[in-house]
Design a protein around this motif. Sequence first.
Motif, PDB file in Angstrom:
ATOM      1  N   PRO A  14      22.932 -11.209  17.017  1.00 52.93           N
ATOM      2  CA  PRO A  14      23.394 -10.239  17.718  1.00 52.93           C
ATOM      3  C   PRO A  14      24.787  -9.863  17.411  1.00 52.93           C
ATOM      4  CG  PRO A  14      22.190 -11.598  19.240  1.00 52.93           C
ATOM      5  CD  PRO A  14      22.255 -12.383  18.166  1.00 52.93           C
ATOM      6  N   GLY A  15      24.884  -8.505  17.116  1.00 53.53           N
ATOM      7  CA  GLY A  15      26.333  -7.897  16.771  1.00 53.53           C
ATOM      8  C   GLY A  15      26.169  -7.630  15.325  1.00 53.53           C
ATOM      9  N   GLY A  16      25.242  -8.317  14.502  1.00 49.81           N
ATOM     10  CA  GLY A  16      25.363  -8.256  13.063  1.00 49.81           C
ATOM     11  C   GLY A  16      24.827  -6.988  12.854  1.00 49.81           C
ATOM     12  N   SER A  17      24.838  -6.727  11.298  1.00 52.70           N
ATOM     13  CA  SER A  17      24.435  -5.432  10.668  1.00 52.70           C
ATOM     14  C   SER A  17      23.104  -5.487   9.874  1.00 52.70           C
ATOM     15  CB  SER A  17      25.563  -5.004   9.821  1.00 52.70           C
ATOM     16  OG  SER A  17      26.405  -4.580  10.809  1.00 52.70           O
ATOM     17  N   LEU A  18      22.382  -4.525   9.564  1.00 51.59           N
ATOM     18  CA  LEU A  18      21.347  -4.761   8.558  1.00 51.59           C
ATOM     19  C   LEU A  18      21.380  -3.310   7.798  1.00 51.59           C
ATOM     20  CD1 LEU A  18      18.236  -6.650   9.823  1.00 51.59           C
ATOM     21  CD2 LEU A  18      19.627  -7.416   7.782  1.00 51.59           C
ATOM     22  N   ARG A  19      20.898  -3.248   6.867  1.00 51.46           N
ATOM     23  CA  ARG A  19      20.585  -2.004   6.173  1.00 51.46           C
ATOM     24  C   ARG A  19      19.187  -1.798   5.590  1.00 51.46           C
ATOM     25  NH1 ARG A  19      23.619   2.571   4.327  1.00 51.46           N
ATOM     26  NH2 ARG A  19      23.025   3.580   2.689  1.00 51.46           N
ATOM     27  N   LEU A  20      18.489  -1.178   5.954  1.00 49.47           N
ATOM     28  CA  LEU A  20      17.292  -0.777   5.680  1.00 49.47           C
ATOM     29  C   LEU A  20      17.006   0.270   4.647  1.00 49.47           C
ATOM     30  CD1 LEU A  20      15.303  -1.017   9.206  1.00 49.47           C
ATOM     31  CD2 LEU A  20      15.856  -2.882   7.782  1.00 49.47           C
ATOM     32  N   SER A  21      15.827   0.175   3.763  1.00 51.60           N
ATOM     33  CA  SER A  21      15.737   1.187   2.798  1.00 51.60           C
ATOM     34  C   SER A  21      14.358   1.312   2.841  1.00 51.60           C
ATOM     35  CB  SER A  21      16.135   0.620   1.426  1.00 51.60           C
ATOM     36  OG  SER A  21      17.707   0.501   1.395  1.00 51.60           O
ATOM     37  N   CYS A  22      14.175   2.799   2.211  1.00 49.72           N
ATOM     38  CA  CYS A  22      12.464   3.099   2.161  1.00 49.72           C
ATOM     39  C   CYS A  22      12.548   3.807   0.757  1.00 49.72           C
ATOM     40  CB  CYS A  22      12.178   3.870   3.407  1.00 49.72           C
ATOM     41  SG  CYS A  22      10.695   4.670   3.025  1.00 49.72           S
ATOM     42  N   ALA A  23      11.734   3.244   0.077  1.00 51.48           N
ATOM     43  CA  ALA A  23      11.599   4.038  -1.436  1.00 51.48           C
ATOM     44  C   ALA A  23      10.513   4.808  -1.384  1.00 51.48           C
ATOM     45  CB  ALA A  23      11.725   3.179  -2.636  1.00 51.48           C
ATOM     46  N   ALA A  24      10.365   6.168  -1.937  1.00 46.62           N
ATOM     47  CA  ALA A  24       9.100   6.962  -1.863  1.00 46.62           C
ATOM     48  C   ALA A  24       8.791   6.938  -3.239  1.00 46.62           C
ATOM     49  CB  ALA A  24       9.501   8.427  -1.336  1.00 46.62           C
ATOM     50  N   SER A  25       7.395   7.022  -3.555  1.00 51.17           N
ATOM     51  CA  SER A  25       6.918   7.342  -4.880  1.00 51.17           C
ATOM     52  C   SER A  25       5.705   8.143  -4.757  1.00 51.17           C
ATOM     53  CB  SER A  25       6.667   6.168  -5.718  1.00 51.17           C
ATOM     54  OG  SER A  25       5.570   5.161  -4.771  1.00 51.17           O
ATOM     55  N   GLY A  26       5.493   9.014  -5.755  1.00 49.81           N
ATOM     56  CA  GLY A  26       4.234  10.008  -5.965  1.00 49.81           C
ATOM     57  C   GLY A  26       4.505  11.188  -5.129  1.00 49.81           C
ATOM     58  N   PHE A  27       5.800  11.411  -4.619  1.00 53.21           N
ATOM     59  CA  PHE A  27       5.906  12.922  -3.807  1.00 53.21           C
ATOM     60  C   PHE A  27       7.327  12.688  -3.710  1.00 53.21           C
ATOM     61  CE2 PHE A  27       6.882  11.649   0.355  1.00 53.21           C
ATOM     62  CZ  PHE A  27       6.672  10.343   0.438  1.00 53.21           C
ATOM     63  N   THR A  28       8.120  13.939  -3.425  1.00 53.58           N
ATOM     64  CA  THR A  28       9.448  14.048  -3.289  1.00 53.58           C
ATOM     65  C   THR A  28       9.758  14.234  -1.684  1.00 53.58           C
ATOM     66  OG1 THR A  28      11.405  15.557  -3.565  1.00 53.58           O
ATOM     67  CG2 THR A  28       9.391  16.670  -3.700  1.00 53.58           C
ATOM     68  N   LEU A  29      10.864  13.461  -1.218  1.00 53.84           N
ATOM     69  CA  LEU A  29      11.104  13.630   0.156  1.00 53.84           C
ATOM     70  C   LEU A  29      11.868  14.970   0.503  1.00 53.84           C
ATOM     71  CD1 LEU A  29      12.735   9.929   0.559  1.00 53.84           C
ATOM     72  CD2 LEU A  29      10.577  10.756   1.530  1.00 53.84           C
ATOM     73  N   ASP A  30      11.861  15.754  -0.419  1.00 57.39           N
ATOM     74  CA  ASP A  30      12.615  17.005  -0.149  1.00 57.39           C
ATOM     75  C   ASP A  30      11.804  17.966   0.724  1.00 57.39           C
ATOM     76  OD1 ASP A  30      14.556  17.405  -3.119  1.00 57.39           O
ATOM     77  OD2 ASP A  30      14.786  16.320  -1.431  1.00 57.39           O
ATOM     78  N   ASP A  31      10.346  17.684   0.403  1.00 60.25           N
ATOM     79  CA  ASP A  31       9.455  18.542   1.323  1.00 60.25           C
ATOM     80  C   ASP A  31       9.097  18.100   2.645  1.00 60.25           C
ATOM     81  OD1 ASP A  31       7.859  19.097  -2.030  1.00 60.25           O
ATOM     82  OD2 ASP A  31       9.259  20.231  -0.875  1.00 60.25           O
ATOM     83  N   TYR A  32       9.668  16.861   2.992  1.00 56.95           N
ATOM     84  CA  TYR A  32       9.430  16.399   4.210  1.00 56.95           C
ATOM     85  C   TYR A  32      10.429  16.251   5.394  1.00 56.95           C
ATOM     86  CZ  TYR A  32       5.026  15.067   1.644  1.00 56.95           C
ATOM     87  OH  TYR A  32       3.720  15.123   1.064  1.00 56.95           O
ATOM     88  N   ALA A  33      10.067  16.022   6.643  1.00 63.57           N
ATOM     89  CA  ALA A  33      10.962  15.443   7.447  1.00 63.57           C
ATOM     90  C   ALA A  33      11.005  13.960   7.289  1.00 63.57           C
ATOM     91  CB  ALA A  33      10.658  15.827   8.881  1.00 63.57           C
ATOM     92  N   VAL A  34      12.061  13.039   7.078  1.00 65.44           N
ATOM     93  CA  VAL A  34      11.871  11.766   6.985  1.00 65.44           C
ATOM     94  C   VAL A  34      12.470  11.125   7.980  1.00 65.44           C
ATOM     95  CG1 VAL A  34      11.702  11.700   4.649  1.00 65.44           C
ATOM     96  CG2 VAL A  34      13.965  11.773   5.606  1.00 65.44           C
ATOM     97  N   GLY A  35      11.949   9.850   8.409  1.00 67.11           N
ATOM     98  CA  GLY A  35      12.286   9.220   9.886  1.00 67.11           C
ATOM     99  C   GLY A  35      12.046   7.755   9.650  1.00 67.11           C
ATOM    100  N   TRP A  36      13.090   7.176  10.662  1.00 68.67           N
ATOM    101  CA  TRP A  36      12.656   5.636  10.851  1.00 68.67           C
ATOM    102  C   TRP A  36      12.099   5.511  12.043  1.00 68.67           C
ATOM    103  CZ3 TRP A  36      12.696   1.654   7.533  1.00 68.67           C
ATOM    104  CH2 TRP A  36      13.323   2.071   6.299  1.00 68.67           C
ATOM    105  N   ASP A  77      18.890   9.958   0.074  1.00 70.45           N
ATOM    106  CA  ASP A  77      19.283  10.083  -1.410  1.00 70.45           C
ATOM    107  C   ASP A  77      18.397  10.851  -2.151  1.00 70.45           C
ATOM    108  OD1 ASP A  77      20.087   9.781  -4.212  1.00 70.45           O
ATOM    109  OD2 ASP A  77      21.213   7.892  -3.563  1.00 70.45           O
ATOM    110  N   ASN A  78      18.588  12.090  -2.293  1.00 75.41           N
ATOM    111  CA  ASN A  78      17.691  12.826  -2.929  1.00 75.41           C
ATOM    112  C   ASN A  78      17.437  12.557  -4.452  1.00 75.41           C
ATOM    113  OD1 ASN A  78      17.054  14.481  -0.695  1.00 75.41           O
ATOM    114  ND2 ASN A  78      19.174  15.546  -0.964  1.00 75.41           N
TER     115      ASN A  78
END
Length: 127
Positions: A14-36, A77-78
Amino acid sequence: QLHLVESGGGLVQPGGSLRLSCAASGFTLDDYAVGWFRQAPGKRREGVSCINYNHGYGDRHPDYADSVKGRVTITKDNTKNTVSLQMDTLKPKDTAVYYCGVIWRGATCVVPSVDYWGRGTKVTVSS
């Protein structure tokens, strides 16, 4: 093929930090709403944060669930076709499997509208 792959989950105190990442392949995120999104044991999947589709005019200001507002930051990150979630001041109630999801030209991120999901990454906040 279209893929979303999450990474960065783990066990944190508790109180700590994490950084999650999501890598997309086969399409570009520019055409989508992206969410966690996240799903805690025994609970429904819920939205955490979203960058809505903005018709090519650059990213909209992100939306955050009230439960995480001020503690998490979503970035896209586009050039790398990735979306990240920086989570700070984590609490035990943040324990869940975190999913990346995208909605084709979506105005918002809601679970029923998600077109593609990643498989998730588990976050456990415990001492």
